[in-house]
Design a protein around this motif. Structure first.
Motif, short mmCIF file in Angstrom:
data_model
loop_
_atom_site.label_atom_id
_atom_site.label_comp_id
_atom_site.label_asym_id
_atom_site.label_seq_id
_atom_site.Cartn_x
_atom_site.Cartn_y
_atom_site.Cartn_z
N MET A 133 0.84 -1.20 0.00
CA MET A 133 0.00 0.00 0.00
C MET A 133 0.88 1.25 0.00
N ILE A 134 0.59 2.19 -0.91
CA ILE A 134 1.29 3.47 -0.94
C ILE A 134 0.42 4.49 -0.21
N HIS A 135 0.98 5.12 0.79
CA HIS A 135 0.22 6.03 1.65
C HIS A 135 0.48 7.48 1.22
N PHE A 136 -0.61 8.19 1.00
CA PHE A 136 -0.56 9.57 0.52
C PHE A 136 -0.94 10.54 1.63
N ALA A 137 -0.43 11.76 1.51
CA ALA A 137 -0.83 12.88 2.36
C ALA A 137 -1.11 14.08 1.47
N PRO A 157 6.28 8.42 9.52
CA PRO A 157 7.04 7.52 8.65
C PRO A 157 6.16 6.71 7.68
N LYS A 158 4.87 6.70 7.93
CA LYS A 158 3.99 5.91 7.08
C LYS A 158 3.74 6.58 5.72
N ILE A 159 3.91 7.90 5.65
CA ILE A 159 3.61 8.65 4.44
C ILE A 159 4.68 8.41 3.38
N ASN A 160 4.24 8.02 2.18
CA ASN A 160 5.14 7.82 1.03
C ASN A 160 5.14 8.99 0.07
N ALA A 175 12.35 15.32 3.55
CA ALA A 175 11.81 14.32 4.48
C ALA A 175 11.72 12.94 3.84
N GLY A 176 12.19 12.82 2.58
CA GLY A 176 12.19 11.54 1.89
C GLY A 176 10.86 11.13 1.30
N LYS A 177 9.97 12.11 1.08
CA LYS A 177 8.65 11.82 0.52
C LYS A 177 8.64 12.11 -0.98
#
Length: 341
Positions: free
Chosen positions: A1-5, A61-64, A85-87
């Motif tokens: 699963m890819i998590h979005f914000a 850390p869950k946000i991709n 932040a590595g996103k």
């Protein structure tokens, strides 16, 4: 699963949230807005975790992927912060308001090994996809000229919704906001531009940026381009079109949005084939929404470790053309002033 914000919970963020919900292996995990009322409303609609502090959201850390849906003048800072932040990043058009800002975003993305996609969803409209195929197959022969028209309405009430609308520092005018999609299409279809002549004006709206613009382009392949863009059309949106004219083909994509085939004639093509294509487009002129296509593509780009279909450089190219039109309009205004003196 890819998590979005999502950062910025205004009108366009709704499209992002709805698109994420339709995509397998994508989940809207968090949303951020400094306006607590706006944020709470979005949380109720989406069920996402809410943040008023962007830095705190980026610590999750869950946000991709972070989807940036704020006023354009904020894109650079938020994109660079997300990259650091590595996103991965999906940023609404325009990618930023200056080329230096885009270059800083690109440097941050490269340094941190993250991907960046820009929201130019019109590329995915079914009629535009067919148009691109005909160009790639050489069906137009030598192209003489192309035309992009945006005749829309953005009334004063639209600009009065927020004090940043219509400003040069945070927003821009009809070219930066509405017609930039059409400029992206011209570059995607025709390639780079060599020379620009233009006039811009603020005729009807009480804003800092332009509400009407006209430009003539010379592409590197020799074709001529004509652009007309206005947010002054009374009383509502009237027309958006892309037209291409070549030695062995003519195509016009139009309607209130450039989604319908209005004219489609090519050498060695049967009228019945053309009519069948027109009917197919008429039955589903929008296809899968462009925002869904861009977000789904980001999921696949992450999985396949490749560039998104609409890249940061694509966003930069569209922005550069807007800025080149502004510069050409300034030169034209100075020349007219010199002649009048």
């Amino acid at each position: 699963m890819i998590h979005f914000a999502i950062v910025g919970c205004g009108h366009i963020a709704q499209k992002h949230a709805e698109s994420i919900q339709f995509i397998q292996d994508a989940h809207l995990h968090a949303v951020c807005d400094t306006n607590r009322i706006t944020l709470d409303d979005f949380i109720v609609k989406t069920g996402a975790i809410g943040y008023t502090n962007y830095s705190e959201m980026l610590d999750d850390p869950k946000i991709n992927v972070v989807n940036i849906c704020t006023p354009s003048g904020l894109h650079e800072r938020l994109a660079v912060q997300a990259a650091n932040a590595g996103k991965h990043i999906i940023v609404e058009k325009p990618i930023a308001l200056t080329l230096a800002a885009v270059d800083r975003i690109e440097e941050a993305c490269l340094r941190n090994g993250v991907k960046c996609a820009v929201v130019h969803p019109n590329r995915f409209r079914p009629a535009i996809v067919e148009l691109k195929k005909m160009i790639d197959q050489g069906r137009f022969g030598t192209i003489s000229h192309v035309n992009a028209t945006v005749r829309w309405n953005r009334n004063q009430a639209y600009y009065d919704q927020a004090d940043w609308r219509g400003t040069k520092a945070m927003d821009g005018g009809v070219l930066m906001n509405q017609a930039i999609h059409n400029l992206d299409l011209l570059l995607w279809l025709m390639g780079p531009v060599k020379r620009v002549h233009a006039i811009t004006s603020t005729r009807l709206r009480a804003i800092e940026a332009e509400d009407v613009a006209a430009a003539i382009l010379e592409f590197e392949n020799g074709a001529v381009g004509v652009i007309e863009a206005a947010s002054t059309i009374y009383p509502k949106n009237y027309e958006e079109s892309i037209s291409i004219f070549g030695e062995t083909g003519t195509a016009v994509i139009g309607g209130p949005t450039a989604s319908w085939i209005k004219h489609w004639v090519f050498e060695h093509s049967l009228p019945s084939e053309n009519e069948q294509l027109i009917q197919i487009i008429e039955a589903d002129p929008y296809g899968i929404p462009g925002h869904q296509r861009i977000i789904r593509d980001m999921v696949r780009a992450i999985r396949d470790d490749r560039e998104p279909l609409v890249t940061l450089r694509d966003g930069r190219n569209a922005l550069k053309l807007v800025l080149d039109i502004y510069a050409a309009a300034e030169r034209s205004a100075m020349e007219r002033e010199e002649v009048s003196q």
